[in-house]
Design a protein around this motif. Sequence first.
Motif, mmCIF file in Angstrom:
data_model
loop_
_atom_site.group_PDB
_atom_site.id
_atom_site.type_symbol
_atom_site.label_atom_id
_atom_site.label_comp_id
_atom_site.label_asym_id
_atom_site.label_seq_id
_atom_site.Cartn_x
_atom_site.Cartn_y
_atom_site.Cartn_z
ATOM 1 N N ARG A 20 0.827 -1.212 0.000
ATOM 2 C CA ARG A 20 0.000 0.000 0.000
ATOM 3 C C ARG A 20 0.865 1.267 0.000
ATOM 4 O O ARG A 20 0.458 2.324 0.457
ATOM 5 C CB ARG A 20 -0.956 -0.020 1.201
ATOM 6 N N GLY A 21 2.071 1.129 -0.541
ATOM 7 C CA GLY A 21 2.914 2.289 -0.817
ATOM 8 C C GLY A 21 3.720 2.812 0.354
ATOM 9 O O GLY A 21 4.255 3.925 0.277
ATOM 10 N N ARG A 22 3.870 2.047 1.424
ATOM 11 C CA ARG A 22 4.609 2.522 2.579
ATOM 12 C C ARG A 22 6.104 2.573 2.272
ATOM 13 O O ARG A 22 6.677 1.643 1.735
ATOM 14 C CB ARG A 22 4.382 1.606 3.787
ATOM 15 N N THR A 23 6.741 3.691 2.609
ATOM 16 C CA THR A 23 8.189 3.821 2.531
ATOM 17 C C THR A 23 8.700 4.243 3.903
ATOM 18 O O THR A 23 7.953 4.759 4.732
ATOM 19 C CB THR A 23 8.624 4.863 1.481
ATOM 20 N N ARG A 24 10.003 4.046 4.159
ATOM 21 C CA ARG A 24 10.591 4.368 5.460
ATOM 22 C C ARG A 24 11.775 5.322 5.271
ATOM 23 O O ARG A 24 12.895 5.052 5.695
ATOM 24 C CB ARG A 24 11.048 3.088 6.167
ATOM 25 N N GLU A 25 11.505 6.462 4.648
ATOM 26 C CA GLU A 25 12.569 7.420 4.367
ATOM 27 C C GLU A 25 12.787 8.393 5.520
ATOM 28 O O GLU A 25 13.913 8.806 5.782
ATOM 29 C CB GLU A 25 12.239 8.196 3.082
ATOM 30 N N ILE A 26 11.713 8.785 6.217
ATOM 31 C CA ILE A 26 11.805 9.760 7.305
ATOM 32 C C ILE A 26 11.181 9.143 8.548
ATOM 33 O O ILE A 26 10.026 8.718 8.526
ATOM 34 C CB ILE A 26 11.069 11.074 6.951
ATOM 35 N N ARG A 27 11.949 9.114 9.645
ATOM 36 C CA ARG A 27 11.408 8.552 10.875
ATOM 37 C C ARG A 27 10.250 9.407 11.371
ATOM 38 O O ARG A 27 10.360 10.625 11.446
ATOM 39 C CB ARG A 27 12.502 8.477 11.945
ATOM 40 N N TRP A 28 9.146 8.737 11.720
ATOM 41 C CA TRP A 28 7.941 9.390 12.200
ATOM 42 C C TRP A 28 7.357 10.356 11.156
ATOM 43 O O TRP A 28 6.622 11.288 11.489
ATOM 44 C CB TRP A 28 8.189 10.133 13.515
ATOM 45 N N GLY A 29 7.682 10.106 9.893
ATOM 46 C CA GLY A 29 7.136 10.939 8.837
ATOM 47 C C GLY A 29 5.756 10.463 8.410
ATOM 48 O O GLY A 29 5.244 9.444 8.881
ATOM 49 N N ALA A 30 5.140 11.223 7.500
ATOM 50 C CA ALA A 30 3.822 10.849 6.990
ATOM 51 C C ALA A 30 3.910 9.512 6.276
ATOM 52 O O ALA A 30 4.951 9.152 5.716
ATOM 53 C CB ALA A 30 3.312 11.929 6.037
ATOM 54 N N ARG A 31 2.795 8.759 6.309
ATOM 55 C CA ARG A 31 2.836 7.437 5.691
ATOM 56 C C ARG A 31 1.443 7.036 5.203
ATOM 57 O O ARG A 31 0.434 7.429 5.789
ATOM 58 C CB ARG A 31 3.361 6.404 6.676
ATOM 59 N N THR A 32 1.449 6.247 4.140
ATOM 60 C CA THR A 32 0.173 5.730 3.633
ATOM 61 C C THR A 32 -0.404 4.693 4.585
ATOM 62 O O THR A 32 -1.623 4.573 4.712
ATOM 63 C CB THR A 32 0.374 5.088 2.260
ATOM 64 N N LEU A 33 0.479 3.925 5.272
ATOM 65 C CA LEU A 33 0.004 2.886 6.178
ATOM 66 C C LEU A 33 1.110 2.531 7.172
ATOM 67 O O LEU A 33 2.278 2.409 6.802
ATOM 68 C CB LEU A 33 -0.384 1.618 5.399
ATOM 69 N N ASP A 34 0.723 2.398 8.411
ATOM 70 C CA ASP A 34 1.650 1.987 9.465
ATOM 71 C C ASP A 34 0.998 0.850 10.238
ATOM 72 O O ASP A 34 -0.120 0.988 10.743
ATOM 73 C CB ASP A 34 1.938 3.171 10.404
ATOM 74 N N LEU A 35 1.682 -0.309 10.315
ATOM 75 C CA LEU A 35 1.206 -1.452 11.084
ATOM 76 C C LEU A 35 2.262 -1.802 12.119
ATOM 77 O O LEU A 35 3.398 -2.140 11.763
ATOM 78 C CB LEU A 35 0.957 -2.663 10.171
ATOM 79 N N ASP A 36 1.907 -1.706 13.388
ATOM 80 C CA ASP A 36 2.848 -1.993 14.470
ATOM 81 C C ASP A 36 2.366 -3.195 15.276
ATOM 82 O O ASP A 36 1.187 -3.260 15.669
ATOM 83 C CB ASP A 36 2.981 -0.791 15.418
ATOM 84 N N LEU A 37 3.275 -4.104 15.554
ATOM 85 C CA LEU A 37 2.981 -5.233 16.443
ATOM 86 C C LEU A 37 3.219 -4.745 17.875
ATOM 87 O O LEU A 37 4.349 -4.458 18.266
ATOM 88 C CB LEU A 37 3.889 -6.414 16.098
ATOM 89 N N ILE A 38 2.138 -4.645 18.649
ATOM 90 C CA ILE A 38 2.193 -4.026 19.966
ATOM 91 C C ILE A 38 2.479 -5.046 21.068
ATOM 92 O O ILE A 38 3.311 -4.804 21.955
ATOM 93 C CB ILE A 38 0.859 -3.305 20.281
ATOM 94 N N GLN A 39 1.820 -6.187 21.013
ATOM 95 C CA GLN A 39 1.952 -7.178 22.071
ATOM 96 C C GLN A 39 1.669 -8.565 21.511
ATOM 97 O O GLN A 39 0.787 -8.732 20.666
ATOM 98 C CB GLN A 39 0.966 -6.867 23.202
#
Length: 297
Positions: free
Chosen positions: A205-224
Amino acid sequence: MTDRITLTQLAVTTPHGVLAHEKREPQRFFVDIAIECDLSMAGASDDLGQTISYADVAQDAERILLQPPVDLIESLAEQIAASVLAHPAAEAVEVTVHKPDAPAGVDFSSIGLTGPAVTVRREQHRPVVIALGANLGDRVATLASAVRALGRIDGLELIEVSGLFETDPVGGPQQPDYLNAVAVGNSRLSPWTLLDRLHEIEAGRGRTREIRWGARTLDLDLIQVGDPAADTDLHFDSGKLTLPHPRAHERAFVLAPWAAADPQARLRVGRKVVPVAELLRVADSSGIHIGPQWRPW
C-alpha cells in the motif's frame, strides 16, 4: 509453514505406566519431535538466536521423561509439546512418544521401533495486538484494505477491530492528521514472521521508510504478543522487534482504540501488568477524537 526442525528417536530409559511395576522398573521410551517454524531468517543470518536450539528441545524432553512417573504417555506427549511451544519461534509441533516394551498382552514385531505410541499435534495460539495508522491518501480505504489483508494471513485469526480515531501527529515533521485503529486476534506465527507479513501489507500500500515518524500511507505496528495477565506475553528486544512495543503505554492513539477493541486489555509496563484503560486515563488524549464510521470486515 513448511520449514521444520525434527528430532528422531530420543531414547530415555525411565519408569512410567499405569501398572505398579511400571512405576518401579524402568523401560525404554523413544520420542520423535517435529517443529514447524520459519527458518528463513536463521538461514540468511547464521544466527542461533533466530531459530530454535534442538539441544534445548532435546534436553527439555529428556527432563520431562525423567520426572516422577506418570500413568500415560499421552501426558508425556502433551508436556513435551507445551515445552516446545514455549519457544517464541515455534508455530506448531508434532510429538510422538513410543513405548515399545509396554505390557499390552500381545506380541509386536521385533523388527524396528514397534509397539504402542501416541502422537499429538499442537499449534501456537497467542493473543496479538496490531496497531494501524494512516495519514496520506484515502485513509479509510487504505485502513479497510489493510484489515482485509490481515484477515487473509494464514496463521492469524482476527477477533475484533476498533473504530477509527482521528489523532494529531506525534513527533516528526509537520504532516496531516492520522486515522488510527487497533486489531486484536490470535496467531500461531512467530512474532518475526508476523512482523514480516505486516511489512508486506504496508509495502503493498505504498509505505516507505525514508523519514522517521514521517507521513505514511500505512503503518502497522505489532504491539503485544501473548497475554500478560497469564504471564504468557513475550518480552524481548531482538534488534528487529521489541515486545511489548516500548512506547505503547504512553501513546493515547494506540491505547484509545485498543481499549475500544478490548476493554479488558492489559499491557506489561516494566515489571507491572497494567490495564490499558488505566494507562489511557493518565495519557495525554487531547489530540484524539472519534473518527469516521467504518465497517472494515
